[in-house]
Design a protein around this motif. Structure first.
Motif, short mmCIF file in Angstrom:
data_model
loop_
_atom_site.label_atom_id
_atom_site.label_comp_id
_atom_site.label_asym_id
_atom_site.label_seq_id
_atom_site.Cartn_x
_atom_site.Cartn_y
_atom_site.Cartn_z
N ALA A 108 0.81 -1.21 0.00
CA ALA A 108 0.00 0.00 0.00
C ALA A 108 0.85 1.27 0.00
O ALA A 108 0.30 2.37 -0.02
CB ALA A 108 -0.94 0.00 1.21
N PHE A 109 2.17 1.12 0.03
CA PHE A 109 3.06 2.28 -0.04
C PHE A 109 3.32 2.72 -1.48
O PHE A 109 3.94 3.76 -1.72
CB PHE A 109 4.40 1.95 0.63
CG PHE A 109 5.12 0.78 0.02
CD1 PHE A 109 5.95 0.95 -1.08
CD2 PHE A 109 4.95 -0.50 0.53
CE1 PHE A 109 6.59 -0.12 -1.67
CE2 PHE A 109 5.59 -1.59 -0.05
CZ PHE A 109 6.42 -1.40 -1.16
N PRO A 112 -0.52 5.70 -5.67
CA PRO A 112 -0.12 7.11 -5.45
C PRO A 112 0.02 7.45 -3.96
O PRO A 112 -0.19 8.58 -3.57
CB PRO A 112 -1.30 7.86 -6.07
CG PRO A 112 -2.49 6.99 -5.73
CD PRO A 112 -1.99 5.57 -5.74
N ARG A 113 0.35 6.47 -3.15
CA ARG A 113 0.30 6.63 -1.70
C ARG A 113 1.68 6.74 -1.07
O ARG A 113 1.87 6.35 0.07
CB ARG A 113 -0.48 5.48 -1.08
CG ARG A 113 -1.93 5.39 -1.59
CD ARG A 113 -2.69 4.24 -1.00
NE ARG A 113 -4.06 4.22 -1.49
CZ ARG A 113 -4.45 3.63 -2.61
NH1 ARG A 113 -3.55 2.99 -3.36
NH2 ARG A 113 -5.70 3.69 -3.00
N GLU A 114 2.66 7.27 -1.82
CA GLU A 114 4.01 7.40 -1.28
C GLU A 114 4.05 8.31 -0.06
O GLU A 114 4.72 8.01 0.94
CB GLU A 114 4.96 7.94 -2.36
CG GLU A 114 5.12 7.03 -3.57
CD GLU A 114 4.17 7.38 -4.69
OE1 GLU A 114 4.49 7.07 -5.85
OE2 GLU A 114 3.11 7.98 -4.40
N LEU A 323 11.90 3.51 0.40
CA LEU A 323 11.11 2.38 -0.06
C LEU A 323 10.06 2.75 -1.11
O LEU A 323 10.00 2.13 -2.18
CB LEU A 323 10.45 1.68 1.14
CG LEU A 323 9.51 0.52 0.79
CD1 LEU A 323 10.28 -0.62 0.14
CD2 LEU A 323 8.79 0.03 2.04
N PRO A 324 9.17 3.75 -0.86
CA PRO A 324 8.13 4.03 -1.86
C PRO A 324 8.67 4.58 -3.18
O PRO A 324 7.96 4.57 -4.19
CB PRO A 324 7.23 5.06 -1.16
CG PRO A 324 8.11 5.70 -0.15
CD PRO A 324 9.06 4.63 0.31
N PHE A 325 9.91 5.08 -3.17
CA PHE A 325 10.50 5.61 -4.40
C PHE A 325 11.31 4.55 -5.15
O PHE A 325 11.48 4.64 -6.35
CB PHE A 325 11.38 6.82 -4.07
CG PHE A 325 10.64 7.90 -3.34
CD1 PHE A 325 9.73 8.71 -4.00
CD2 PHE A 325 10.84 8.09 -1.98
CE1 PHE A 325 9.04 9.70 -3.33
CE2 PHE A 325 10.15 9.08 -1.29
CZ PHE A 325 9.24 9.89 -1.96
N VAL A 326 11.79 3.56 -4.40
CA VAL A 326 12.54 2.46 -5.03
C VAL A 326 11.58 1.46 -5.68
O VAL A 326 11.87 0.90 -6.75
CB VAL A 326 13.43 1.75 -3.99
CG1 VAL A 326 14.06 0.50 -4.58
CG2 VAL A 326 14.51 2.70 -3.49
N ALA A 327 10.42 1.23 -5.06
CA ALA A 327 9.47 0.24 -5.59
C ALA A 327 8.07 0.84 -5.65
O ALA A 327 7.15 0.38 -4.95
CB ALA A 327 9.48 -1.01 -4.71
N ARG A 336 2.96 -12.76 -4.61
CA ARG A 336 3.91 -12.51 -5.69
C ARG A 336 5.15 -11.76 -5.18
O ARG A 336 6.03 -11.44 -5.97
CB ARG A 336 3.24 -11.68 -6.79
CG ARG A 336 2.07 -12.36 -7.48
CD ARG A 336 2.52 -13.56 -8.28
NE ARG A 336 1.43 -14.20 -9.00
CZ ARG A 336 1.07 -13.88 -10.25
NH1 ARG A 336 1.73 -12.94 -10.90
NH2 ARG A 336 0.07 -14.50 -10.83
N ARG A 337 5.19 -11.47 -3.89
CA ARG A 337 6.33 -10.77 -3.29
C ARG A 337 6.80 -11.56 -2.06
O ARG A 337 6.74 -11.07 -0.93
CB ARG A 337 5.94 -9.34 -2.88
CG ARG A 337 5.58 -8.46 -4.07
CD ARG A 337 4.80 -7.22 -3.68
NE ARG A 337 5.52 -6.40 -2.72
CZ ARG A 337 5.03 -6.08 -1.51
NH1 ARG A 337 3.85 -6.54 -1.13
NH2 ARG A 337 5.72 -5.32 -0.71
#
Length: 459
Positions: A108-109, A112-114, A323-327, A336-337
Protein backbone atom coordinates in the motif's frame (compact mmCIF):
# COMPACT_ATOMS: atom_id res chain seq x y z
CA UNK A 1 -33.51 16.90 20.08
CA UNK A 2 -34.12 16.74 16.33
CA UNK A 3 -34.90 20.47 16.31
CA UNK A 4 -31.75 21.30 18.26
CA UNK A 5 -29.56 19.16 15.97
CA UNK A 6 -31.14 20.69 12.88
CA UNK A 7 -30.46 24.18 14.27
CA UNK A 8 -26.84 23.32 15.03
CA UNK A 9 -26.39 21.69 11.62
CA UNK A 10 -27.80 24.76 9.92
CA UNK A 11 -25.42 27.07 11.81
CA UNK A 12 -22.30 24.85 11.82
CA UNK A 13 -22.83 22.64 8.79
CA UNK A 14 -21.27 19.50 10.26
CA UNK A 15 -23.41 17.18 8.12
CA UNK A 16 -22.05 18.79 4.95
CA UNK A 17 -18.49 18.40 6.27
CA UNK A 18 -18.41 15.07 8.07
CA UNK A 19 -21.13 13.05 6.35
CA UNK A 20 -19.24 12.77 3.04
CA UNK A 21 -16.13 11.72 4.99
CA UNK A 22 -17.71 8.91 6.95
CA UNK A 23 -19.80 7.74 4.01
CA UNK A 24 -17.07 7.93 1.33
CA UNK A 25 -16.93 4.70 -0.68
CA UNK A 26 -14.17 2.20 0.05
CA UNK A 27 -13.36 -1.21 -1.41
CA UNK A 28 -14.44 -4.23 0.65
CA UNK A 29 -11.61 -4.91 3.11
CA UNK A 30 -10.60 -7.52 5.66
CA UNK A 31 -9.85 -7.34 9.35
CA UNK A 32 -6.22 -6.48 8.72
CA UNK A 33 -7.37 -3.03 7.59
CA UNK A 34 -8.64 -2.26 11.10
CA UNK A 35 -5.16 -2.12 12.69
CA UNK A 36 -4.52 1.51 11.71
CA UNK A 37 -7.83 2.67 13.18
CA UNK A 38 -7.11 0.75 16.39
CA UNK A 39 -3.73 2.54 16.65
CA UNK A 40 -5.57 5.87 16.32
CA UNK A 41 -7.97 4.91 19.12
CA UNK A 42 -5.01 3.76 21.26
CA UNK A 43 -3.42 7.20 20.82
CA UNK A 44 -6.69 8.86 21.82
CA UNK A 45 -6.82 6.72 24.98
CA UNK A 46 -3.24 7.77 25.76
CA UNK A 47 -4.17 11.43 25.45
CA UNK A 48 -7.26 11.07 27.67
CA UNK A 49 -5.49 9.05 30.39
CA UNK A 50 -2.44 11.32 30.13
CA UNK A 51 -4.59 14.38 30.82
CA UNK A 52 -6.13 12.57 33.81
CA UNK A 53 -2.66 11.74 35.18
CA UNK A 54 -1.43 15.31 34.58
CA UNK A 55 -4.01 16.60 37.08
CA UNK A 56 -2.02 14.97 39.90
CA UNK A 57 1.49 14.56 38.48
CA UNK A 58 4.13 17.11 39.55
CA UNK A 59 7.11 17.26 37.14
CA UNK A 60 9.82 18.17 39.66
CA UNK A 61 12.56 15.95 41.12
CA UNK A 62 11.23 16.50 44.64
CA UNK A 63 7.64 15.53 43.88
CA UNK A 64 7.46 13.47 40.66
CA UNK A 65 8.03 10.09 42.33
CA UNK A 66 5.78 10.92 45.29
CA UNK A 67 2.99 12.17 43.02
CA UNK A 68 3.05 8.88 41.11
CA UNK A 69 2.89 7.03 44.42
CA UNK A 70 -0.19 9.08 45.32
CA UNK A 71 -1.79 8.40 41.92
CA UNK A 72 -1.14 4.67 42.30
CA UNK A 73 -2.21 4.27 45.91
CA UNK A 74 -4.26 7.30 46.95
CA UNK A 75 -6.16 8.76 44.00
CA UNK A 76 -9.60 7.42 43.08
CA UNK A 77 -9.09 4.89 40.27
CA UNK A 78 -5.55 6.24 39.92
CA UNK A 79 -4.07 2.75 39.78
CA UNK A 80 -6.42 1.79 36.94
CA UNK A 81 -5.82 5.01 34.98
CA UNK A 82 -2.06 4.62 35.30
CA UNK A 83 -2.38 0.97 34.29
CA UNK A 84 -4.42 1.90 31.20
CA UNK A 85 -1.80 4.50 30.28
CA UNK A 86 1.03 1.98 30.66
CA UNK A 87 -0.59 -0.92 28.81
CA UNK A 88 -2.10 1.48 26.28
CA UNK A 89 1.42 2.66 25.41
CA UNK A 90 2.44 -0.93 24.71
CA UNK A 91 -0.71 -1.44 22.62
CA UNK A 92 -0.07 1.73 20.62
CA UNK A 93 3.55 0.83 19.86
CA UNK A 94 2.57 -2.71 18.88
CA UNK A 95 -0.35 -1.59 16.71
CA UNK A 96 1.66 1.07 14.88
CA UNK A 97 4.44 -1.44 14.14
CA UNK A 98 1.99 -4.11 12.96
CA UNK A 99 0.16 -1.52 10.83
CA UNK A 100 3.45 -0.55 9.17
CA UNK A 101 4.19 -4.23 8.50
CA UNK A 102 0.70 -4.77 7.06
CA UNK A 103 1.01 -1.75 4.74
CA UNK A 104 4.40 -3.06 3.58
CA UNK A 105 3.08 -6.58 3.00
CA UNK A 106 0.12 -5.49 0.82
CA UNK A 107 2.23 -2.92 -1.05
CA UNK A 108 0.00 0.00 0.00
CA UNK A 109 3.06 2.28 -0.04
CA UNK A 110 3.13 2.23 -3.85
CA UNK A 111 1.74 4.86 -6.22
CA UNK A 112 -0.12 7.11 -5.45
CA UNK A 113 0.30 6.63 -1.70
CA UNK A 114 4.01 7.40 -1.28
CA UNK A 115 3.34 10.38 1.01
CA UNK A 116 0.92 8.27 3.08
CA UNK A 117 3.85 5.93 3.80
CA UNK A 118 6.23 8.81 4.59
CA UNK A 119 3.76 10.44 7.02
CA UNK A 120 3.22 7.04 8.64
CA UNK A 121 6.98 6.58 8.98
CA UNK A 122 7.28 9.89 10.82
CA UNK A 123 4.33 8.88 13.02
CA UNK A 124 6.19 5.66 13.87
CA UNK A 125 9.27 7.67 14.91
CA UNK A 126 7.27 10.01 17.13
CA UNK A 127 5.39 7.06 18.67
CA UNK A 128 8.71 5.69 19.89
CA UNK A 129 9.73 9.21 20.92
CA UNK A 130 6.65 9.51 23.11
CA UNK A 131 7.36 6.09 24.63
CA UNK A 132 10.98 7.04 25.38
CA UNK A 133 10.18 10.42 26.98
CA UNK A 134 7.47 8.83 29.11
CA UNK A 135 9.98 6.56 30.85
CA UNK A 136 11.80 9.34 32.71
CA UNK A 137 8.56 10.72 34.15
CA UNK A 138 8.48 7.80 36.60
CA UNK A 139 11.63 9.30 38.15
CA UNK A 140 12.85 5.98 39.49
CA UNK A 141 16.31 4.43 39.26
CA UNK A 142 15.62 2.56 36.03
CA UNK A 143 14.26 5.67 34.33
CA UNK A 144 17.07 7.92 35.56
CA UNK A 145 19.95 5.70 34.50
CA UNK A 146 18.25 4.66 31.23
CA UNK A 147 18.30 8.32 30.19
CA UNK A 148 21.94 8.62 31.28
CA UNK A 149 22.80 5.60 29.13
CA UNK A 150 20.79 7.00 26.20
CA UNK A 151 22.56 10.33 26.46
CA UNK A 152 25.96 8.63 26.61
CA UNK A 153 25.10 6.85 23.35
CA UNK A 154 23.99 10.13 21.75
CA UNK A 155 27.27 11.73 22.86
CA UNK A 156 29.16 9.33 20.57
CA UNK A 157 27.69 10.92 17.45
CA UNK A 158 30.47 12.68 15.52
CA UNK A 159 30.33 16.50 15.44
CA UNK A 160 26.86 16.77 17.02
CA UNK A 161 27.31 14.46 20.03
CA UNK A 162 27.68 17.20 22.64
CA UNK A 163 24.79 19.11 21.09
CA UNK A 164 22.49 16.05 21.27
CA UNK A 165 23.49 15.41 24.89
CA UNK A 166 22.71 19.01 25.77
CA UNK A 167 19.26 18.66 24.22
CA UNK A 168 18.51 15.48 26.19
CA UNK A 169 19.93 16.64 29.53
CA UNK A 170 18.96 20.32 29.27
CA UNK A 171 22.30 20.86 30.99
CA UNK A 172 25.40 18.92 31.98
CA UNK A 173 23.57 16.17 33.88
CA UNK A 174 20.12 14.69 34.44
CA UNK A 175 18.19 16.87 36.86
CA UNK A 176 15.12 19.02 37.29
CA UNK A 177 15.56 20.75 33.93
CA UNK A 178 15.80 17.35 32.22
CA UNK A 179 12.58 16.15 33.85
CA UNK A 180 10.78 19.36 32.88
CA UNK A 181 12.02 19.07 29.29
CA UNK A 182 10.93 15.45 29.01
CA UNK A 183 7.54 16.29 30.54
CA UNK A 184 6.93 19.15 28.11
CA UNK A 185 8.07 17.01 25.18
CA UNK A 186 5.95 14.03 26.22
CA UNK A 187 2.80 15.92 27.12
CA UNK A 188 2.77 18.87 24.71
CA UNK A 189 5.22 18.77 21.82
CA UNK A 190 5.05 15.17 20.58
CA UNK A 191 1.24 14.81 20.91
CA UNK A 192 0.79 18.10 19.01
CA UNK A 193 3.07 16.84 16.22
CA UNK A 194 1.25 13.49 16.15
CA UNK A 195 -2.13 15.25 15.89
CA UNK A 196 -0.86 17.22 12.90
CA UNK A 197 0.61 14.15 11.23
CA UNK A 198 -2.59 12.19 11.85
CA UNK A 199 -4.58 14.95 10.17
CA UNK A 200 -2.28 14.76 7.13
CA UNK A 201 -2.34 10.95 7.16
CA UNK A 202 -6.16 10.76 7.27
CA UNK A 203 -6.50 13.47 4.64
CA UNK A 204 -4.29 11.47 2.30
CA UNK A 205 -6.30 8.32 2.98
CA UNK A 206 -9.47 10.17 1.94
CA UNK A 207 -7.77 11.83 -1.03
CA UNK A 208 -6.31 8.67 -2.55
CA UNK A 209 -8.85 6.26 -1.12
CA UNK A 210 -8.31 3.15 0.96
CA UNK A 211 -5.97 0.83 -0.92
CA UNK A 212 -7.86 -2.11 -2.35
CA UNK A 213 -6.89 -5.63 -1.23
CA UNK A 214 -4.11 -6.81 -3.55
CA UNK A 215 -4.84 -9.38 -6.24
CA UNK A 216 -2.06 -11.59 -7.66
CA UNK A 217 -1.22 -10.53 -11.21
CA UNK A 218 -2.79 -7.05 -10.92
CA UNK A 219 0.09 -4.58 -10.95
CA UNK A 220 0.28 -0.88 -10.07
CA UNK A 221 0.69 1.20 -13.22
CA UNK A 222 0.60 5.01 -12.74
CA UNK A 223 -0.95 5.45 -16.20
CA UNK A 224 -4.00 3.31 -15.47
CA UNK A 225 -4.19 2.94 -11.68
CA UNK A 226 -6.51 5.87 -10.87
CA UNK A 227 -9.00 4.92 -13.60
CA UNK A 228 -8.96 1.28 -12.54
CA UNK A 229 -9.44 2.27 -8.86
CA UNK A 230 -12.40 4.55 -9.69
CA UNK A 231 -14.03 1.78 -11.73
CA UNK A 232 -13.49 -0.67 -8.86
CA UNK A 233 -15.05 1.70 -6.33
CA UNK A 234 -17.98 2.40 -8.63
CA UNK A 235 -18.54 -1.32 -9.14
CA UNK A 236 -18.06 -2.87 -5.68
CA UNK A 237 -17.39 0.09 -3.34
CA UNK A 238 -19.32 0.35 -0.07
CA UNK A 239 -19.80 3.31 2.32
CA UNK A 240 -17.10 3.43 4.98
CA UNK A 241 -19.82 3.74 7.60
CA UNK A 242 -21.45 1.47 8.48
CA UNK A 243 -20.38 -1.21 5.99
CA UNK A 244 -16.63 -1.09 6.76
CA UNK A 245 -16.40 1.12 9.85
CA UNK A 246 -18.11 -1.35 12.18
CA UNK A 247 -15.05 -3.61 11.94
CA UNK A 248 -12.84 -0.73 13.09
CA UNK A 249 -15.14 -0.10 16.05
CA UNK A 250 -15.30 -3.78 17.01
CA UNK A 251 -11.54 -4.31 16.81
CA UNK A 252 -10.79 -1.08 18.69
CA UNK A 253 -13.21 -2.12 21.46
CA UNK A 254 -11.54 -5.54 21.62
CA UNK A 255 -8.09 -3.95 22.00
CA UNK A 256 -9.43 -1.50 24.57
CA UNK A 257 -10.99 -4.34 26.54
CA UNK A 258 -7.66 -6.20 26.65
CA UNK A 259 -5.89 -3.04 27.85
CA UNK A 260 -8.54 -2.47 30.53
CA UNK A 261 -8.32 -6.08 31.75
CA UNK A 262 -4.52 -5.86 31.98
CA UNK A 263 -4.78 -2.52 33.80
CA UNK A 264 -7.16 -3.99 36.39
CA UNK A 265 -5.56 -7.42 36.66
CA UNK A 266 -1.83 -6.61 36.50
CA UNK A 267 -1.92 -2.84 37.11
CA UNK A 268 0.92 -0.46 36.28
CA UNK A 269 4.59 -1.44 36.74
CA UNK A 270 6.18 -1.19 40.16
CA UNK A 271 7.90 2.14 40.69
CA UNK A 272 10.94 0.63 42.40
CA UNK A 273 13.41 2.97 44.08
CA UNK A 274 13.33 6.71 43.62
CA UNK A 275 15.93 8.21 41.28
CA UNK A 276 19.15 8.92 43.14
CA UNK A 277 22.24 9.99 41.16
CA UNK A 278 24.49 9.12 44.12
CA UNK A 279 23.51 5.43 43.91
CA UNK A 280 25.39 4.19 40.86
CA UNK A 281 24.76 0.50 41.61
CA UNK A 282 21.78 0.36 39.29
CA UNK A 283 20.83 -1.86 36.38
CA UNK A 284 18.75 0.27 34.02
CA UNK A 285 16.58 -1.66 31.63
CA UNK A 286 14.22 -0.02 29.10
CA UNK A 287 10.59 -0.94 28.48
CA UNK A 288 10.01 -3.98 26.29
CA UNK A 289 9.67 -2.02 23.04
CA UNK A 290 13.28 -0.82 23.40
CA UNK A 291 14.67 -4.10 24.76
CA UNK A 292 15.49 -5.43 21.29
CA UNK A 293 17.81 -2.47 20.61
CA UNK A 294 19.25 -2.79 24.11
CA UNK A 295 20.09 -6.44 23.37
CA UNK A 296 21.46 -5.61 19.92
CA UNK A 297 23.88 -3.06 21.37
CA UNK A 298 25.04 -5.59 23.94
CA UNK A 299 25.73 -8.24 21.30
CA UNK A 300 27.69 -6.24 18.72
CA UNK A 301 31.50 -6.16 18.95
CA UNK A 302 32.74 -3.23 21.06
CA UNK A 303 35.04 -2.13 18.23
CA UNK A 304 32.09 -1.04 16.06
CA UNK A 305 29.79 0.35 18.77
CA UNK A 306 30.21 4.02 17.82
CA UNK A 307 29.55 3.39 14.14
CA UNK A 308 26.59 1.11 14.89
CA UNK A 309 24.89 3.49 17.36
CA UNK A 310 24.81 6.21 14.72
CA UNK A 311 24.71 4.18 11.51
CA UNK A 312 21.99 1.63 12.32
CA UNK A 313 19.14 4.11 13.04
CA UNK A 314 20.17 6.22 10.03
CA UNK A 315 20.22 3.17 7.76
CA UNK A 316 16.83 1.98 9.05
CA UNK A 317 15.34 5.45 8.51
CA UNK A 318 16.84 5.67 5.03
CA UNK A 319 15.28 2.33 4.07
CA UNK A 320 11.84 3.50 5.23
CA UNK A 321 12.11 6.83 3.39
CA UNK A 322 13.43 5.40 0.09
CA UNK A 323 11.11 2.38 -0.06
CA UNK A 324 8.13 4.03 -1.86
CA UNK A 325 10.50 5.61 -4.40
CA UNK A 326 12.54 2.46 -5.03
CA UNK A 327 9.47 0.24 -5.59
CA UNK A 328 6.53 2.52 -6.52
CA UNK A 329 5.09 0.22 -9.21
CA UNK A 330 4.49 -3.46 -9.87
CA UNK A 331 2.93 -6.28 -7.89
CA UNK A 332 1.26 -5.66 -4.54
CA UNK A 333 0.16 -9.16 -3.58
CA UNK A 334 2.28 -10.86 -0.89
CA UNK A 335 1.88 -14.08 -2.88
CA UNK A 336 3.91 -12.51 -5.69
CA UNK A 337 6.33 -10.77 -3.29
CA UNK A 338 7.69 -13.60 -1.11
CA UNK A 339 10.75 -11.50 -0.27
CA UNK A 340 8.44 -9.01 1.49
CA UNK A 341 6.89 -11.79 3.56
CA UNK A 342 10.37 -13.08 4.41
CA UNK A 343 11.57 -9.62 5.49
CA UNK A 344 8.59 -9.10 7.80
CA UNK A 345 8.85 -12.62 9.21
CA UNK A 346 12.59 -12.39 9.86
CA UNK A 347 12.20 -8.93 11.39
CA UNK A 348 9.48 -9.91 13.86
CA UNK A 349 11.18 -13.19 14.83
CA UNK A 350 14.47 -11.36 15.35
CA UNK A 351 12.88 -8.61 17.43
CA UNK A 352 10.99 -11.16 19.55
CA UNK A 353 14.19 -13.14 20.14
CA UNK A 354 16.12 -9.98 21.02
CA UNK A 355 13.37 -8.84 23.41
CA UNK A 356 13.53 -12.20 25.18
CA UNK A 357 17.32 -12.04 25.26
CA UNK A 358 17.24 -8.45 26.52
CA UNK A 359 14.87 -9.49 29.29
CA UNK A 360 17.30 -12.20 30.45
CA UNK A 361 20.39 -10.06 29.72
CA UNK A 362 22.94 -12.88 30.09
CA UNK A 363 25.77 -10.45 29.31
CA UNK A 364 25.21 -8.54 32.56
CA UNK A 365 26.01 -9.64 36.11
CA UNK A 366 23.08 -10.51 38.35
CA UNK A 367 23.32 -7.86 41.05
CA UNK A 368 20.67 -9.40 43.26
CA UNK A 369 21.25 -10.78 46.76
CA UNK A 370 22.45 -14.25 45.71
CA UNK A 371 23.32 -17.15 48.00
CA UNK A 372 24.57 -20.59 47.06
CA UNK A 373 22.03 -23.39 47.62
CA UNK A 374 22.37 -25.27 50.91
CA UNK A 375 23.08 -28.55 49.11
CA UNK A 376 26.16 -26.94 47.52
CA UNK A 377 27.71 -25.83 50.82
CA UNK A 378 26.75 -28.85 52.94
CA UNK A 379 29.49 -31.37 53.73
CA UNK A 380 32.35 -29.15 52.57
CA UNK A 381 35.71 -29.17 54.31
CA UNK A 382 36.53 -25.99 56.28
CA UNK A 383 38.81 -24.75 53.49
CA UNK A 384 36.26 -25.48 50.77
CA UNK A 385 33.55 -23.78 52.87
CA UNK A 386 35.81 -20.74 53.10
CA UNK A 387 36.13 -20.88 49.30
CA UNK A 388 32.35 -21.03 48.89
CA UNK A 389 32.07 -17.94 51.05
CA UNK A 390 34.73 -16.17 48.92
CA UNK A 391 32.81 -17.20 45.79
CA UNK A 392 29.86 -15.21 47.12
CA UNK A 393 31.67 -12.31 48.79
CA UNK A 394 33.98 -11.62 45.84
CA UNK A 395 31.09 -11.44 43.38
CA UNK A 396 31.87 -14.64 41.45
CA UNK A 397 28.25 -15.72 41.94
CA UNK A 398 27.04 -12.58 40.15
CA UNK A 399 28.53 -13.82 36.87
CA UNK A 400 28.66 -17.62 37.27
CA UNK A 401 25.93 -20.11 38.09
CA UNK A 402 26.21 -23.13 40.34
CA UNK A 403 23.21 -25.46 40.54
CA UNK A 404 20.93 -22.86 38.94
CA UNK A 405 21.88 -19.92 41.20
CA UNK A 406 23.99 -17.03 39.90
CA UNK A 407 24.52 -14.82 36.88
CA UNK A 408 24.75 -15.81 33.24
CA UNK A 409 27.59 -13.57 32.12
CA UNK A 410 30.24 -16.26 32.63
CA UNK A 411 30.23 -20.02 32.12
CA UNK A 412 28.21 -22.29 34.40
CA UNK A 413 30.54 -23.68 37.09
CA UNK A 414 28.28 -26.46 38.38
CA UNK A 415 30.68 -29.11 37.01
CA UNK A 416 33.80 -26.99 36.53
CA UNK A 417 35.91 -29.44 38.58
CA UNK A 418 35.38 -32.03 35.87
CA UNK A 419 36.30 -29.68 33.04
CA UNK A 420 39.37 -27.84 34.32
CA UNK A 421 42.42 -28.95 36.28
CA UNK A 422 43.64 -27.13 39.37
CA UNK A 423 46.38 -25.43 37.33
CA UNK A 424 43.88 -24.26 34.72
CA UNK A 425 41.54 -22.90 37.41
CA UNK A 426 44.44 -21.10 39.09
CA UNK A 427 45.54 -19.46 35.84
CA UNK A 428 41.99 -18.30 34.99
CA UNK A 429 41.33 -16.88 38.50
CA UNK A 430 44.62 -15.02 38.72
CA UNK A 431 44.80 -13.76 35.12
CA UNK A 432 41.15 -13.38 34.16
CA UNK A 433 39.86 -13.90 30.65
CA UNK A 434 37.23 -12.67 28.23
CA UNK A 435 34.89 -10.34 30.19
CA UNK A 436 36.50 -11.52 33.44
CA UNK A 437 38.84 -9.34 35.51
CA UNK A 438 42.13 -10.69 36.85
CA UNK A 439 41.78 -11.48 40.55
CA UNK A 440 45.50 -11.99 41.18
CA UNK A 441 45.83 -8.62 42.91
CA UNK A 442 42.51 -8.93 44.78
CA UNK A 443 42.80 -12.32 46.47
CA UNK A 444 45.31 -13.31 49.13
CA UNK A 445 46.94 -16.77 48.86
CA UNK A 446 44.60 -18.26 51.47
CA UNK A 447 41.48 -17.08 49.61
CA UNK A 448 42.86 -18.35 46.32
CA UNK A 449 43.60 -21.78 47.76
CA UNK A 450 40.16 -21.96 49.39
CA UNK A 451 38.40 -20.93 46.17
CA UNK A 452 40.36 -23.53 44.22
CA UNK A 453 39.43 -26.28 46.65
CA UNK A 454 35.78 -25.31 46.52
CA UNK A 455 35.66 -25.23 42.71
CA UNK A 456 37.51 -28.53 42.54
CA UNK A 457 34.62 -30.18 44.43
CA UNK A 458 32.21 -29.23 41.65
CA UNK A 459 32.22 -32.53 39.76
Amino acid sequence: MKTILSWLDDRIGFSMTFKPLIEHPVPPTGWDYTIGSAALIAFTVQVVTGVALAFSYVPTPDHAYESLQFITSGAILGNVVRGIHFWGASAMVLLVCVHAAQVFLIGAFKFPREVNWLSGTVLLVFTFGMAFTGQLLRWNQDAYWAVVVGASQAARAPLIGDWLTGILFAGQSVGGATLTRFYATHVFMIPAIIFGLLGLHLYLVVRHGVSEPPVPGVVVDPKTYRQRYDELIHKIGVPFWPDAGWKDVFFALAVGSVVLVLAIWLGPPELGNKADPTVVQAYPRPDWYFLWYFALLALIPPSIEDEFIIGFPLLLGLVFVLLPFVAPFGERSPLRRPWAVAIVGIFFVSVAALVELGNIAPWSPDLGDLTLPAEVTQGLSPTAAQGANAFQQRGCINCHRIDGVGGLRGPDLTRVGSRLTTDELTWRILNGGRNMPAYGAMLNPQETAALLEFLSTRK
